[in-house]
Write a protein that holds these residues in place. Structure first.
Motif, short mmCIF file in Angstrom:
data_model
loop_
_atom_site.label_atom_id
_atom_site.label_comp_id
_atom_site.label_asym_id
_atom_site.label_seq_id
_atom_site.Cartn_x
_atom_site.Cartn_y
_atom_site.Cartn_z
N ARG A 219 0.82 -1.23 0.00
CA ARG A 219 0.00 0.00 0.00
C ARG A 219 0.85 1.28 0.00
O ARG A 219 0.32 2.38 -0.01
CB ARG A 219 -0.98 -0.01 1.18
N CYS A 220 2.17 1.15 -0.02
CA CYS A 220 3.05 2.34 -0.03
C CYS A 220 2.77 3.25 -1.22
O CYS A 220 2.97 4.46 -1.15
CB CYS A 220 4.52 1.94 -0.02
N LEU A 221 2.32 2.64 -2.33
CA LEU A 221 2.13 3.44 -3.56
C LEU A 221 1.03 4.50 -3.42
O LEU A 221 0.93 5.40 -4.22
CB LEU A 221 1.85 2.53 -4.76
N GLU A 222 0.22 4.38 -2.35
CA GLU A 222 -0.81 5.41 -2.11
C GLU A 222 -0.18 6.71 -1.61
O GLU A 222 -0.87 7.73 -1.50
CB GLU A 222 -1.82 4.90 -1.07
N ASP A 223 1.11 6.68 -1.27
CA ASP A 223 1.79 7.85 -0.73
C ASP A 223 3.09 8.07 -1.53
O ASP A 223 4.06 7.33 -1.35
CB ASP A 223 2.08 7.62 0.76
N ALA A 224 3.08 9.07 -2.37
CA ALA A 224 4.21 9.29 -3.28
C ALA A 224 5.51 9.60 -2.53
O ALA A 224 6.58 9.12 -2.92
CB ALA A 224 3.89 10.43 -4.25
N ALA A 225 5.41 10.36 -1.45
CA ALA A 225 6.61 10.71 -0.68
C ALA A 225 7.22 9.46 -0.05
O ALA A 225 8.43 9.25 -0.06
CB ALA A 225 6.28 11.74 0.39
N LEU A 226 6.36 8.61 0.49
CA LEU A 226 6.82 7.35 1.10
C LEU A 226 7.44 6.44 0.05
O LEU A 226 8.49 5.82 0.28
CB LEU A 226 5.63 6.66 1.80
N THR A 227 6.80 6.36 -1.10
CA THR A 227 7.33 5.53 -2.19
C THR A 227 8.75 5.99 -2.55
O THR A 227 9.67 5.15 -2.67
CB THR A 227 6.42 5.64 -3.44
N GLY A 228 8.93 7.29 -2.67
CA GLY A 228 10.24 7.84 -2.98
C GLY A 228 11.26 7.52 -1.90
O GLY A 228 12.41 7.17 -2.19
N ARG A 229 10.82 7.62 -0.68
CA ARG A 229 11.72 7.33 0.45
C ARG A 229 12.17 5.87 0.44
O ARG A 229 13.35 5.57 0.65
CB ARG A 229 11.00 7.66 1.75
N LEU A 230 11.22 4.95 0.24
CA LEU A 230 11.57 3.51 0.24
C LEU A 230 12.61 3.21 -0.83
O LEU A 230 13.55 2.44 -0.61
CB LEU A 230 10.31 2.66 0.03
N ALA A 231 12.43 3.85 -2.00
CA ALA A 231 13.37 3.64 -3.10
C ALA A 231 14.73 4.22 -2.75
O ALA A 231 15.76 3.55 -2.89
CB ALA A 231 12.82 4.27 -4.38
N ARG A 232 14.74 5.46 -2.29
CA ARG A 232 15.98 6.19 -1.99
C ARG A 232 16.78 5.49 -0.90
O ARG A 232 17.98 5.34 -0.97
CB ARG A 232 15.62 7.61 -1.55
N GLU A 233 16.07 5.05 0.14
CA GLU A 233 16.76 4.43 1.28
C GLU A 233 16.96 2.92 1.09
O GLU A 233 17.45 2.23 1.99
CB GLU A 233 15.98 4.73 2.58
N ARG A 234 16.54 2.43 -0.07
CA ARG A 234 16.68 1.01 -0.41
C ARG A 234 16.14 0.10 0.68
O ARG A 234 16.79 -0.87 1.11
CB ARG A 234 18.15 0.66 -0.73
N ILE A 235 14.92 0.45 1.13
CA ILE A 235 14.24 -0.39 2.11
C ILE A 235 13.45 -1.45 1.35
O ILE A 235 12.54 -1.12 0.58
CB ILE A 235 13.33 0.46 3.01
N ALA A 236 13.84 -2.70 1.53
CA ALA A 236 13.22 -3.77 0.75
C ALA A 236 11.79 -4.05 1.22
O ALA A 236 11.47 -3.94 2.40
CB ALA A 236 14.05 -5.03 0.87
#
Ligand code: ADE
Ligand code: ZN
Length: 322
Positions: A219-236
């Protein structure tokens, strides 16, 4: 076709498997007979027919009932050995297995019985296998603390701490203090978040519990900022496609967001969650996903690579599996 062969032959790591969710109906009945446990279902077929879930809770009720046949160390050994054999057949080289001690200690099974049985099967398998002790989030933090205390004498037998069971209404922050303690103790930390629960639960799992990976997280994709953070911080994210469809997180596999997660630059992995209940082990999850979504060879290789990069293993040991 060719993709199926590639998926079969790729070395993979499985990072999201509940060992109690690998208990096949046939083994449930065999153990029920061995232990003289009475089941609410008359036959394997009747039990399997009950596996029609509408949401997470409808599954959990049946999953906890199935686990009631586990009493002796040998039962935990047999369950784990059966899973590891299936994992080996799917070319899973490394697996990080969740177990739910509270499901068993609440029935009077000593935690030593649980841990020793599961751990001994891991040692006897050619597949590299480590354990993640998971707290049940529908129970209290106090109960989690008591479980941690009971489990600490065996701390050399598990390397991580997780959080599972009924998500909505049981946010990560409910377990802030016990996760802080586990962090101090040096365990790897993960939590289920954003399976049925909102993106805010993913954020508090990261910011309050300080987990290193998110289980599900779709459900992270419902939040663009969170999605960007997960990608940037490489949180699997340990994604479980067949589970998501069976528990109605997505109505159909064609609607699954795995490709969007990868396209957003997120370190997504494919896993089986509770394979005995959701219709398939590791390769079945890959095949079902690849049949329904426009994914190709490069995605398969990326997912396999992600599974090792997200594993809690020394870099040098990861190399050995690739
Ligand atoms: N326990 C076993 N499988 C689970 C899932 N998919 N979500 C939460 N808790 C679980
Ligand atoms: Zn899970």
């Amino acid at each position: 076709e060719q993709l199926r062969t590639v998926v079969q032959q790729m070395p993979k790591a499985e990072l999201h498997i509940h060992i109690e969710g690998s208990l096949e109906p046939e083994l449930i009945f065999a153990l029920a007979q061995r232990n003289q446990v009475k089941l609410a279902y008359g036959s394997v077929e009747e039990l399997r027919a009950a596996y029609a879930f509408t949401d997470l809770q409808s599954f959990l009720d049946i999953y906890y009932a199935g686990a009631s046949v586990l009493l002796q160390e040998q039962d935990f050994y047999d369950m784990t050995a059966a899973y590891l054999k299936r994992a080996e057949q799917d070319n899973v080289r490394h697996t990080e297995i969740f177990f739910d001690p509270q499901t068993h200690t609440a029935r009077g099974v000593p935690i030593k019985t649980v841990i020793d049985g599961i751990h001994r099967a891991c040692q006897d398998s050619p597949v590299s296998a480590t354990l993640i002790l998971s707290f049940l989030r529908h129970l209290s933090e106090e109960d989690a603390f008591a479980t941690l205390e009971e489990a600490l004498p065996y701390r050399d037998k598990y390397m991580g701490i997780g959080l599972d069971s009924s998500e909505v209404g049981n946010p990560p922050e409910k377990f802030a203090r016990v996760f802080a303690k586990c962090r101090e103790l040096g365990f790897h930390l993960v939590a289920h978040a954003g399976e049925e629960g909102p993106p805010a639960y993913i954020e508090t799992a990261l910011d309050v519990l300080k987990v290193e990976r998110i289980d599900h997280g779709v459900r992270c994709l419902e939040d663009a900022a969170l999605t960007g953070r997960l990608a940037r911080e490489r949180i699997a994210l340990t994604v479980c496609p067949l589970s998501n469809v069976k528990l109605c997180v997505f109505e159909r596999m064609e609607q699954h967001n795995l490709l969007q997660l990868l396209d957003a630059g997120i370190v997504a992995t494919v896993n089986s969650d509770d394979p005995a209940y959701f219709g398939g082990y590791m390769n079945a999850n890959f095949v079902a996903t690849f049949e329904a979504l426009p994914l190709g060879l490069s995605h398969a290789q990326r997912l396999a690579r992600n599974s090792f990069s997200a594993a809690f293993l020394p870099a040098q040991q990861k190399q050995k599996f690739l």
